[in-house]
Scaffold this active site. Sequence first.
Site, PDB file in Angstrom:
ATOM      1  N   HIS A  20      42.989  24.368  24.202  1.00 18.47           N
ATOM      2  CA  HIS A  20      43.610  24.414  22.947  1.00 18.47           C
ATOM      3  C   HIS A  20      42.965  24.369  21.852  1.00 18.47           C
ATOM      4  O   HIS A  20      42.636  22.700  21.673  1.00 18.47           O
ATOM      5  CB  HIS A  20      45.251  24.306  22.300  1.00 18.47           C
ATOM      6  CG  HIS A  20      46.245  24.914  23.027  1.00 18.47           C
ATOM      7  ND1 HIS A  20      46.893  26.267  22.920  1.00 18.47           N
ATOM      8  CD2 HIS A  20      46.787  24.852  24.696  1.00 18.47           C
ATOM      9  CE1 HIS A  20      47.378  26.363  24.363  1.00 18.47           C
ATOM     10  NE2 HIS A  20      47.421  25.685  24.657  1.00 18.47           N
ATOM     11  N   HIS A 197      50.394  32.685  28.255  1.00 21.81           N
ATOM     12  CA  HIS A 197      51.713  30.817  28.586  1.00 21.81           C
ATOM     13  C   HIS A 197      52.993  31.287  29.110  1.00 21.81           C
ATOM     14  O   HIS A 197      53.562  31.907  28.297  1.00 21.81           O
ATOM     15  CB  HIS A 197      52.355  30.153  26.997  1.00 21.81           C
ATOM     16  CG  HIS A 197      51.236  29.398  27.140  1.00 21.81           C
ATOM     17  ND1 HIS A 197      49.473  29.908  26.692  1.00 21.81           N
ATOM     18  CD2 HIS A 197      51.038  28.120  27.319  1.00 21.81           C
ATOM     19  CE1 HIS A 197      49.241  28.642  26.520  1.00 21.81           C
ATOM     20  NE2 HIS A 197      49.499  27.611  27.019  1.00 21.81           N
ATOM     21  N   GLU A 200      56.070  26.688  32.094  1.00 25.62           N
ATOM     22  CA  GLU A 200      55.957  26.474  31.895  1.00 25.62           C
ATOM     23  C   GLU A 200      57.275  25.782  31.500  1.00 25.62           C
ATOM     24  O   GLU A 200      58.285  25.218  31.771  1.00 25.62           O
ATOM     25  CB  GLU A 200      54.359  25.909  30.598  1.00 25.62           C
ATOM     26  CG  GLU A 200      54.609  24.586  30.070  1.00 25.62           C
ATOM     27  CD  GLU A 200      53.892  24.359  28.942  1.00 25.62           C
ATOM     28  OE1 GLU A 200      54.132  25.450  28.172  1.00 25.62           O
ATOM     29  OE2 GLU A 200      53.762  23.118  28.701  1.00 25.62           O
ATOM     30  N   ASP A 278      44.469  21.626  28.730  1.00 24.72           N
ATOM     31  CA  ASP A 278      45.422  22.266  27.702  1.00 24.72           C
ATOM     32  C   ASP A 278      45.117  21.356  26.345  1.00 24.72           C
ATOM     33  O   ASP A 278      44.558  22.250  25.558  1.00 24.72           O
ATOM     34  CB  ASP A 278      47.259  21.478  27.889  1.00 24.72           C
ATOM     35  CG  ASP A 278      47.993  22.356  27.589  1.00 24.72           C
ATOM     36  OD1 ASP A 278      47.770  24.226  27.042  1.00 24.72           O
ATOM     37  OD2 ASP A 278      49.515  22.357  27.876  1.00 24.72           O
ATOM     38  N   ASP A 279      45.193  20.083  26.514  1.00 20.56           N
ATOM     39  CA  ASP A 279      45.383  19.779  24.902  1.00 20.56           C
ATOM     40  C   ASP A 279      44.478  18.673  24.694  1.00 20.56           C
ATOM     41  O   ASP A 279      45.610  17.114  24.882  1.00 20.56           O
ATOM     42  CB  ASP A 279      46.324  19.045  24.014  1.00 20.56           C
ATOM     43  CG  ASP A 279      47.350  20.564  24.315  1.00 20.56           C
ATOM     44  OD1 ASP A 279      46.607  21.424  23.122  1.00 20.56           O
ATOM     45  OD2 ASP A 279      48.336  20.996  25.079  1.00 20.56           O
TER      46      ASP A 279
HETATM   47  N1  ADE Z   1      50.738  24.985  22.141  1.00 24.45           N
HETATM   48  C1  ADE Z   1      49.613  23.662  22.659  1.00 24.45           C
HETATM   49  N2  ADE Z   1      49.895  23.534  24.146  1.00 24.45           N
HETATM   50  C2  ADE Z   1      50.932  24.312  24.294  1.00 24.45           C
HETATM   51  C3  ADE Z   1      51.605  23.925  25.243  1.00 24.45           C
HETATM   52  N3  ADE Z   1      51.697  22.892  26.367  1.00 24.45           N
HETATM   53  N4  ADE Z   1      52.682  24.658  25.855  1.00 24.45           N
HETATM   54  C4  ADE Z   1      52.868  26.026  24.769  1.00 24.45           C
HETATM   55  N5  ADE Z   1      52.085  25.898  23.526  1.00 24.45           N
HETATM   56  C5  ADE Z   1      51.122  25.071  23.788  1.00 24.45           C
HETATM   57 ZN    ZN Z   2      48.764  25.664  26.603  1.00 24.66          ZN
END
Ligand code: ADE
Ligand code: ZN
Length: 333
Positions: A20, A197, A200, A278-279
């Site tokens: 992201h 997504h 999770e 992911d981030d």
């Molecule tokens: N947006 C950014 N990271 C995310 C994640 N791990 N799960 C859901 N939305 C997200």
């Molecule tokens: Zn994500």
Amino acid sequence: MQAPEANRLKSLPKAEVHLHLEGCFEAAVIAQWAKLEGVALPRPQEDLFKFSGLTDFLGFLDLACGLASTSERLVELSYGLSQRLADNGTGYADVIFNPTHWHAWHGRLGAMLDAMDAGFKAAEQDGLPPVGLCVSLLRTQSADAATELVDSLISMRHPRVVALSVDGNEATAGRTGPRFADAFRRAGDAGLRRTVHAGESSGPEGVWDAVDLLGADRIDHGVRAVEDAVLVRMLADRQIPLGVCPTSNLVLGVYPSIQEHPVERLRAAGVRVSLNTDDPALLGASLVGEYGLCRQAFGWSDGVTKGVARTSIEASFAPEHIKASLLNALGSW
Ligand code: ADE
Ligand code: ZN
């Protein structure tokens, strides 16, 4: 990880398909922009990236992205993301961007895409890896908002945009597959790819809906599919790839330890898995680190590692010539 192993994993030809833009803010940049804007931070800079879970984390994204109020800041972020790819030897990335988090830009999607595109173009001109954008809905949005976004994307046909995505918190939003089915159908009919997504903050039912209702080409996370043996078989039979992010799942509390993480069980069951960050800045992940973590925890051989890298390239929405060149390089790694 020892330096020789990190260098080898950096040299592994690979793509990243679950990353992201919202997750690529450095703490120092947030602190600097917050000061300039007169915005108070919720915690001291050294604790800024300590999150209690997904809800807390998603709220933080609104704060961070809200600070990126100018084109120059978006260019800087996009360029920085490309630099991060190069630092990890990543040959291509599909980057998720969710307009709802970027408050200063609401109602100006085209200008926002142009600013990000300028950052990625400058990066490519400097020899950094190419990027495609996956524009994302938030799980808590309405069906009308979803349709509006998809219609904008279809009428703009921005060359940087490769896919429609949906992210956010499924535990908060509840079951929303039916709400977004029409938007995803329209996107697919217009030639956009689809990434979702699920699995999770939802269990296997979220993954079923991603496939059955949203026509997902790829699932972001998807790891809780492991709780449903029929679903695991379906994902393996249909070769629907999962964009797995082990460190994210550990930091945000989906699994208590890497030993309990299901990526290896899914892979061994024939599900196509790739590794992703992911981030990365906010969650302290790097792509080289994700490969190193799994090799250490699960004893992955070079052959298994290459198979996961192959999946990352094949599952990406990169143009065919980029896929072919990365697969060719992978063959001689
Ligand atoms: N947006 C950014 N990271 C995310 C994640 N791990 N799960 C859901 N939305 C997200
Ligand atoms: Zn994500």
